[in-house]
Design an enzyme around this catalytic site. Structure first.
Site, PDB file in Angstrom:
ATOM      1  N   GLY A   2       2.729   5.037   3.677  1.00 49.35           N
ATOM      2  CA  GLY A   2       3.533   4.029   2.982  1.00 49.35           C
ATOM      3  C   GLY A   2       4.545   4.646   2.045  1.00 49.35           C
ATOM      4  N   GLY A  20       0.783  -1.229   0.000  1.00 54.26           N
ATOM      5  CA  GLY A  20       0.000   0.000   0.000  1.00 54.26           C
ATOM      6  C   GLY A  20       0.811   1.274   0.000  1.00 54.26           C
ATOM      7  CE1 TYR A  45      -9.460   0.898  10.268  1.00 59.23           C
ATOM      8  CE2 TYR A  45      -9.869   1.916  12.405  1.00 59.23           C
ATOM      9  CZ  TYR A  45      -9.034   1.679  11.327  1.00 59.23           C
ATOM     10  OH  TYR A  45      -7.769   2.231  11.313  1.00 59.23           O
ATOM     11  CB  SER A  56       0.219   3.922  -4.429  1.00 67.26           C
ATOM     12  OG  SER A  56      -0.987   3.801  -3.685  1.00 67.26           O
ATOM     13  NE  ARG A  57      -3.663   7.288  -2.822  1.00 65.68           N
ATOM     14  CZ  ARG A  57      -4.284   6.231  -3.373  1.00 65.68           C
ATOM     15  NH1 ARG A  57      -4.645   5.213  -2.614  1.00 65.68           N
ATOM     16  NH2 ARG A  57      -4.534   6.188  -4.648  1.00 65.68           N
TER      17      ARG A  57
END
Length: 274
Positions: free
Chosen positions: A18, A12, A163, A14-15
């Protein structure tokens, strides 16, 4: 730990947090494998594995972007094998990928429940399991999962049971595997003291104003770096908090991490589970 020529597998990335971790470790000489499913731009969230790879390469790092949905065992195994073929092994795993929906029981459809448990708990277990044969060959192998300390007070569950169950599932991987692989591979968790300003959090809570009372992802990246430098044979089974890690390393100036440096640090919003 010297990160030069070490290989870090990050889910994860990509942004957000991370990507911040990937850039920090790449700047220290690590090879970075970005395992994320965002190959095409999201309509509301910036960043793909390819834009992330470009940012890392701009820092002089070597990077391998892999399109991976960590719920898919075949995609995970393929990415792990490609990482080993490209860089010769895996020394660090960062379990960063996570899905969030802060809704009550009647508002949480089962497809969202399944998504959060599939990404958070199952995905963390699956990627850890897939990387372990290679981590066991490293001379200082670390698995760092971005998940909270185990705190089973009802207040952390009553507003978003699904969650919280899924997020604590990630922390249970740390608990169990740190004991199972003690003296072989370090398993630790890292969690922020305050909310972190990321596009995903803004999307989840719907408030850009709230992020002014947050810290930047860089604090998690710097804390991650400090943890991964430690001896994996003895540093395991911990639930670290970002600013406590940095304070132990001698840092005293945390204002640099605030989105708005003029905000009173006491006004920063605590993250969940703290």
């Amino acid at each position: 730990m010297d990160f030069k020529n070490k290989t870090v597998f990050i889910t994860g990335a990509s942004r957000g947090i991370g990507l911040a971790i990937a850039k920090k470790l790449a700047s220290e000489g690590a090879n970075v494998v970005i395992a994320a499913k965002t190959a095409e731009p999201h309509p509301k969230l910036q960043g793909t594995i390819f834009s992330a790879a470009a940012e890392i390469e701009a820092l002089g790092g070597r990077v391998l972007p892999c399109v991976v949905d960590i719920r898919d065992e075949n995609q995970v195994l393929e990415a792990v094998n490609k990482a080993v073929e490209t860089f010769g092994g895996i020394d660090v795993l960062i379990n960063n990928a996570s899905a969030i929906q802060l809704t009550g029981t009647l508002e949480t459809e089962m497809k969202r429940f399944d998504l959060m448990h599939g990404v958070n708990a199952r995905g963390t277990y699956l990627v850890s399991r897939a990387c372990l044969p290679h981590l066991l060959k490293s001379n200082n192998p670390h698995v760092l999962t971005l998940s909270p300390p185990l705190n089973f007070e009802a207040r952390w569950f009553k507003h978003h049971v699904a969650y919280s169950m899924a997020k604590f599932g990630m922390s249970l991987v740390t608990l169990g595997m740190s004991a199972e692989f003690a003296g072989k591979v370090a398993f630790n968790s890292l969690w922020p003291r305050t909310i972190i300003a990321t596009a995903a959090i803004e999307f989840a809570v719907g408030s850009a104003e709230m992020l002014k009372l947050a810290r930047k992802p860089d604090i998690m990246a710097d804390a991650c770096f400090e943890i991964l430098k430690r001896d994996a044979m003895v540093c395991t089974g911990n639930y670290f908090i970002d600013d406590a890690v940095l304070a132990e390393a001698g840092m005293t100036d945390f204002a640099q991490y605030q989105v708005d440096a003029s905000v009173d640090p006491k006004s920063l919003i605590p993250d969940f589970f703290i």
